[in-house]
Design a protein around this motif. Structure first.
Motif, PDB file in Angstrom:
ATOM      1  N   SER A  78      32.229  44.133  39.384  1.00  0.00           N
ATOM      2  CA  SER A  78      32.763  42.783  39.576  1.00  0.00           C
ATOM      3  C   SER A  78      34.194  42.816  40.076  1.00  0.00           C
ATOM      4  O   SER A  78      34.782  41.774  40.360  1.00  0.00           O
ATOM      5  N   LEU A  79      34.803  44.001  40.165  1.00  0.00           N
ATOM      6  CA  LEU A  79      36.155  44.103  40.700  1.00  0.00           C
ATOM      7  C   LEU A  79      36.146  44.196  42.223  1.00  0.00           C
ATOM      8  O   LEU A  79      37.183  44.224  42.860  1.00  0.00           O
ATOM      9  N   VAL A  80      34.941  44.257  42.811  1.00  0.00           N
ATOM     10  CA  VAL A  80      34.813  44.237  44.267  1.00  0.00           C
ATOM     11  C   VAL A  80      33.697  43.250  44.603  1.00  0.00           C
ATOM     12  O   VAL A  80      32.539  43.626  44.717  1.00  0.00           O
ATOM     13  N   MET A  81      34.055  41.979  44.744  1.00  0.00           N
ATOM     14  CA  MET A  81      33.042  40.944  44.972  1.00  0.00           C
ATOM     15  C   MET A  81      33.401  40.111  46.202  1.00  0.00           C
ATOM     16  O   MET A  81      33.990  39.028  46.105  1.00  0.00           O
ATOM     17  N   VAL A 108      35.820  35.219  50.915  1.00  0.00           N
ATOM     18  CA  VAL A 108      36.354  35.080  49.554  1.00  0.00           C
ATOM     19  C   VAL A 108      36.358  36.455  48.906  1.00  0.00           C
ATOM     20  O   VAL A 108      35.445  37.265  49.127  1.00  0.00           O
ATOM     21  N   PHE A 109      37.384  36.712  48.109  1.00  0.00           N
ATOM     22  CA  PHE A 109      37.439  37.955  47.350  1.00  0.00           C
ATOM     23  C   PHE A 109      37.658  37.612  45.885  1.00  0.00           C
ATOM     24  O   PHE A 109      38.619  36.922  45.538  1.00  0.00           O
ATOM     25  N   MET A 144      40.303  34.752  42.102  1.00  0.00           N
ATOM     26  CA  MET A 144      39.626  34.554  43.384  1.00  0.00           C
ATOM     27  C   MET A 144      40.619  34.074  44.430  1.00  0.00           C
ATOM     28  O   MET A 144      41.488  33.244  44.143  1.00  0.00           O
ATOM     29  N   SER A 145      40.507  34.595  45.652  1.00  0.00           N
ATOM     30  CA  SER A 145      41.415  34.194  46.718  1.00  0.00           C
ATOM     31  C   SER A 145      40.651  34.064  48.032  1.00  0.00           C
ATOM     32  O   SER A 145      39.626  34.717  48.252  1.00  0.00           O
ATOM     33  N   ALA A 189      43.197  31.655  39.402  1.00  0.00           N
ATOM     34  CA  ALA A 189      42.898  32.528  38.265  1.00  0.00           C
ATOM     35  C   ALA A 189      42.551  31.645  37.079  1.00  0.00           C
ATOM     36  O   ALA A 189      43.108  30.548  36.923  1.00  0.00           O
ATOM     37  N   GLY A 190      41.620  32.093  36.261  1.00  0.00           N
ATOM     38  CA  GLY A 190      41.249  31.264  35.116  1.00  0.00           C
ATOM     39  C   GLY A 190      40.270  31.951  34.197  1.00  0.00           C
ATOM     40  O   GLY A 190      39.899  33.120  34.388  1.00  0.00           O
TER      41      GLY A 190
END
Length: 304
Positions: A78-81, A108-109, A144-145, A189-190
């Motif tokens: 999940s660190l590379v999505m 989206v990353f 997410m960005s 972030a959340g």
């Protein structure tokens, strides 16, 4: 017979047997600078002026992210999505009038982790890093960005749409609205909740041996809410922008960038997630009322 059996298995396994991606509803609500074009009287003559205020705005749409590999997806961690977002801005007043694209498709990353107050680990002589019970992994965080592109020379509106008496001047109109001439990034972030997906398959009979009963589970992020921020470039009236450095409040201290600041939410969309991955984009375009992607969509996805 094999095709029929495959269809039965897909129906029994539900979401994770047919989906490699999952779809979320996305919304960000924020404050941004707001260009104010206005005719004022200065020294007895009417002139076109510009100032900046602050306004509320929002971006809404959908985000497609890959499921983890143990859910049938492609995300090994999940660190590379990497995913794709399809977004519109509610404060967009001029795209339709100027015949400009109003839906942003962008890469989206995301990064995420799951945890829980009862998902403890046990210490001792031979410590084990596995959670004591997978079912207790009920909480999640996510970062997410995504970015918006730099507008092109065609991404302008005629000043007559803003002030009918002063037509004939091109005004930048990027995804963030009037004066937006440089794209930027939006980061959220959340915290939220995780969801356990359970697959179960009853035993089946067959002439050459049946399929034994089985059960397995995997996890995904269910929902997230938190804070969001972004940064964009602005170019105002005749190449001047009505913002100044706090220490230099004249033309030499002109500032041409500004942030957005607010909150965001991400919520699992069950119906769109059940759509076959190859058809998810088309279904999203229907919901966003896209008639022709070539003219209605700003494509900012990264090309491999």
């Amino acid at each position: 017979m094999k095709k029929i059996l495959a269809a039965i298995l897909a129906g029994a396994f539900g979401l994770t047997a047919v989906a490699q991606t999952v779809v979320y509803d996305y919304k960000a609500s924020f404050k941004r600078v707001n260009p104010i074009y206005k005719i004022r009287k200065v020294s007895g003559a009417e002139v076109v002026t510009e100032s900046y205020g602050v306004t509320s705005d929002s971006i809404k749409g959908y985000v497609i992210l890959p499921l983890c590999t143990d859910c049938g997806g492609a995300a090994a961690t999940s660190l590379v999505m990497p995913g794709t977002a399809y977004l519109t801005r509610s404060g967009d007043k001029y795209s339709a009038k100027a015949d400009l694209a109003n839906v942003l498709k962008t890469s989206v990353f995301a990064q995420a982790a799951i945890f829980g107050s009862n998902a403890f680990i046990i210490g001792g002589a031979t410590p084990n890093g596995d959670p004591h019970a997978l079912k207790d992994l009920k909480s999640a965080w996510m970062f997410m960005s995504f970015s918006t592109p730099n507008p092109t020379a065609a991404d302008v509106v005629d000043s007559g749409l803003i002030i009918p008496k002063a037509a004939g001047q091109d005004v930048w109109y990027g995804f963030m609205g009037l004066d937006n001439y440089l794209g930027g990034s939006i980061t959220g972030a959340g915290f939220g909740s995780a969801r356990v997906l359970t697959q179960s398959q009853a035993a089946t009979l067959g002439f050459c041996g049946g399929i034994p009963a089985s059960s397995s589970s995997c996890r995904m992020v269910q929902s997230i809410s938190g804070s969001t921020i972004g940064f964009f470039g602005y170019d105002g009236l005749c190449g001047n922008t009505p913002m100044w450095d706090v220490c230099v409040s004249d033309a030499t201290g002109m500032v041409t960038s500004a942030p957005i600041s607010g909150t965001w939410t991400l919520k699992f969309n069950n119906s769109l997630s059940k759509v076959a991955p190859a058809s998810q984009e088309a279904e999203i375009y229907k919901k966003l009322k896209v008639k022709a992607a070539a003219t209605d969509v700003i494509d900012n996805t990264m090309v491999d």
